[in-house]
Design an enzyme around this catalytic site. Sequence first.
Site, PDB file in Angstrom:
ATOM      1  N   ASP A 188       0.835  -1.208   0.000  1.00  0.00           N
ATOM      2  CA  ASP A 188       0.000   0.000   0.000  1.00  0.00           C
ATOM      3  C   ASP A 188       0.866   1.252   0.000  1.00  0.00           C
ATOM      4  OD1 ASP A 188      -2.938   1.060   0.673  1.00  0.00           O
ATOM      5  OD2 ASP A 188      -1.499   2.254   1.815  1.00  0.00           O
ATOM      6  N   TYR A 233       3.002   9.768  -0.714  1.00  0.00           N
ATOM      7  CA  TYR A 233       4.046   9.186   0.147  1.00  0.00           C
ATOM      8  C   TYR A 233       5.445   9.366  -0.478  1.00  0.00           C
ATOM      9  CZ  TYR A 233       0.155   6.571   2.370  1.00  0.00           C
ATOM     10  OH  TYR A 233      -1.016   6.192   2.984  1.00  0.00           O
ATOM     11  N   LYS A 243      -2.693   5.728  -4.544  1.00  0.00           N
ATOM     12  CA  LYS A 243      -3.827   6.635  -4.281  1.00  0.00           C
ATOM     13  C   LYS A 243      -3.633   7.978  -4.985  1.00  0.00           C
ATOM     14  CE  LYS A 243      -3.700   4.630   0.368  1.00  0.00           C
ATOM     15  NZ  LYS A 243      -2.302   4.542   0.800  1.00  0.00           N
ATOM     16  N   HIS A 259      -7.674   9.292  -2.233  1.00  0.00           N
ATOM     17  CA  HIS A 259      -6.991   9.349  -0.933  1.00  0.00           C
ATOM     18  C   HIS A 259      -7.789  10.119   0.124  1.00  0.00           C
ATOM     19  CE1 HIS A 259      -2.657   9.135   0.773  1.00  0.00           C
ATOM     20  NE2 HIS A 259      -3.529   8.981   1.730  1.00  0.00           N
TER      21      HIS A 259
END
Length: 283
Positions: free
Chosen positions: A44, A49, A74, A107
């Site tokens: 994930d 990120y 996402k 997200h």
Amino acid sequence: MEYATLNNGVRIPFLGFGVFQVENPAECEQCVSEAIATGYRLIDTAAVYLNEEAVGRAVKKSGVPRKDFFITTKVWIKDMGYEQTKSAFERSLARLNMDYLDIYLIHMPFGDVFGAWKAMEELYHEGRIRAIGVCNFHIPHLADLIVHHEIVPVINQVETHLFHQQKAMKDYADRTGIKIEAWSPFAEGQHDFFRNEVLTALAGKYNKTVAQVELRWLTQRGIIVIPKSVHKNRIEENFNSLDFRLSDEDMELLAACDTGKPVVGDFDDPDFVYDLCTRKYDF
Ligand SMILES: NC(=O)c1ccc[n+]([C@@H]2O[C@H](COP(=O)([O-])OP(=O)(O)OC[C@H]3O[C@@H](n4cnc5c(N)ncnc54)[C@H](OP(=O)(O)O)[C@@H]3O)[C@@H](O)[C@H]2O)c1
């Protein structure tokens, strides 16, 4: 590994590996490689990120066939909207160095959600994504999305752990065929999570660790989990959490620990939401 079946028939491992706050590329590649060697296949990540490239490298270098993985990424708030989401999807795929995604998630429930969902529905129909879902949606957000679109999200990824059990969300998700995926299953260690008395007592009883009891309890509720760690021993510990079962009585003991309040992200706090929506990113 145990699997859940999503509402479109796709099977997903109940236990995956999250990489939030692992921005150092070498560290991310290393811990994803260790996770893959341990047996994790659900990874994930997210555009925000800033580690999709590192995830892609670890997957490629592992030698494990792409079809055995379940890769999730996402789309962030700045890329919400029909055209923006299509373009963000291509950029994520390029960074991951992959030609399809297993799951693409919205997200945050902010910005042009409907435009983004329309783009994701098209990408799904084109076979470029195996399943589409959302994160951090409250029940009214889900109801609105479902009423106005063809595809029901396969997943709602929300903060879910001992202190914030998402019971109403889980009931609604069960009724509408959506799976709950728990982010921060350890509440990021906050509120002295790893020394919680109830979890510690059950860990002793089952000869497991606090982390393993928490992950077993969530998965036994039918919730998918994606714990994060950058330490090999913990990556393995978390993975080895599905080889026992908690009694109904012990499930009830844990259910009684719910505070009904988030620990990590309070989406009812306007300052928190304002901060999320106005952060500047360049990806
Ligand atoms: N959709 C969203 O909005 C959203 C938001 C947050 C998170 N997520 C996803 O959910 C994943 C997990 O959530 P999270 O990373 O926020 O938090 P988490 O998994 O609840 O907790 C991670 C923390 O627990 C520690 N830890 C992990 N395993 C442990 C163990 N067995 N014993 C003791 N400590 C342990 C980690 O430390 P070390 O790393 O030092 O071992 C880290 O400090 C994320 O990585 C991300 O993929 C999604």
